[in-house]
Design a protein around this motif. Structure first.
Motif, PDB file in Angstrom:
ATOM      1  N   ASN A 244       9.023  -2.973   2.830  1.00 51.43           N
ATOM      2  CA  ASN A 244      10.013  -2.479   2.919  1.00 51.43           C
ATOM      3  C   ASN A 244      10.945  -2.298   1.662  1.00 51.43           C
ATOM      4  O   ASN A 244      11.494  -1.599   0.961  1.00 51.43           O
ATOM      5  CB  ASN A 244      10.969  -2.301   4.134  1.00 51.43           C
ATOM      6  CG  ASN A 244      10.513  -1.644   5.423  1.00 51.43           C
ATOM      7  OD1 ASN A 244       9.559  -0.679   5.145  1.00 51.43           O
ATOM      8  ND2 ASN A 244      10.852  -2.179   6.300  1.00 51.43           N
TER       9      ASN A 244
ATOM     10  N   ASP B 267      11.507   0.470  -5.464  1.00 50.01           N
ATOM     11  CA  ASP B 267      11.120   1.824  -6.299  1.00 50.01           C
ATOM     12  C   ASP B 267      11.831   2.805  -6.112  1.00 50.01           C
ATOM     13  O   ASP B 267      11.986   3.475  -7.305  1.00 50.01           O
ATOM     14  CB  ASP B 267       9.547   1.848  -5.597  1.00 50.01           C
ATOM     15  CG  ASP B 267       8.472   0.904  -6.148  1.00 50.01           C
ATOM     16  OD1 ASP B 267       8.711   0.224  -7.163  1.00 50.01           O
ATOM     17  OD2 ASP B 267       7.413   1.016  -5.271  1.00 50.01           O
TER      18      ASP B 267
ATOM     19  N   TYR C 151       9.558  -0.720  -1.420  1.00 49.67           N
ATOM     20  CA  TYR C 151       9.855   0.648  -1.237  1.00 49.67           C
ATOM     21  C   TYR C 151      11.299   0.845  -1.881  1.00 49.67           C
ATOM     22  O   TYR C 151      11.641   1.818  -2.628  1.00 49.67           O
ATOM     23  CB  TYR C 151       9.587   1.294   0.197  1.00 49.67           C
ATOM     24  CG  TYR C 151       8.234   1.250   0.721  1.00 49.67           C
ATOM     25  CD1 TYR C 151       7.152   1.501  -0.278  1.00 49.67           C
ATOM     26  CD2 TYR C 151       7.913   1.020   1.916  1.00 49.67           C
ATOM     27  CE1 TYR C 151       5.914   1.517   0.231  1.00 49.67           C
ATOM     28  CE2 TYR C 151       6.457   1.047   2.574  1.00 49.67           C
ATOM     29  CZ  TYR C 151       5.577   1.290   1.487  1.00 49.67           C
ATOM     30  OH  TYR C 151       4.190   1.310   1.877  1.00 49.67           O
TER      31      TYR C 151
END
Length: 178
Positions: free
Chosen positions: A58, A64, A61
């Protein structure tokens, strides 16, 4: 596994004292959670527990997405080291220890926003990436880590969008931990 040569006895309440030298070397502070592992050979292993490390997928993510929206490098730290990064070469920054300055910021629950002309704040040891903003991740009243936006030639002072995004990322990760 490395032997230390230190032997400790278990007291009548089942407690073992971890020597100060080991706590200092391993950056174990009072109140830090430790996870206990055992194996078939009778070994008991204590490992520092990190909620951020447990959810590193997580965190990757989030890094990013924040990189794509904010347009700058992003590093997500647990209390000790970089757990996820985006927008910078991962080989250079992954697993780097948090600097004493970042640890102090997290311990004080402070926030950092770079101002033009101010001294650079380096959040990770041994790398030249500096922070333009840093916010601790506060979950269940405890500091779990920090979200740091990294600067470069184009970035020296965070804009309002970046300030909002670093706060949102820290709050999102805190909510995922809770």
């Amino acid at each position: 596994m490395k032997a230390t040569g230190i032997v400790r006895r278990i007291d009548d309440l089942g407690r073992v004292v971890i020597p100060k030298e080991i706590r200092r070397t391993m950056r174990i502070r009072e109140g830090d959670p430790l996870e206990i592992y055992t194996n078939s050979e009778g070994e008991v292993i204590f490992k520092k527990y990190s909620a951020i490390s447990e959810m590193s997928e997580n965190a990757s993510y989030v890094a990013d997405i924040m990189h794509k929206i904010a347009g700058c490098g992003v590093a997500i730290f647990d209390k000790d080291h970089v757990v996820a990064a985006a927008g910078v070469p991962k080989k250079e920054i992954s697993e780097r220890r948090a600097s004493a300055e970042l640890e102090e910021l997290m311990d004080s629950r402070g926030q950092y926003f770079m101002k033009n002309g101010s001294r650079k704040f380096f959040p990770a040891e041994g790398v030249e990436y500096f922070a333009i903003c840093a916010i601790p991740i506060l979950a269940n009243g405890d500091v779990s880590g920090a979200v740091v936006f990294l600067g470069g030639e184009r970035h020296s002072e965070p804009n309002e969008l970046q300030k909002s995004l670093v706060n949102a990322a820290a709050q999102f990760l805190a909510k995922k931990i809770e």
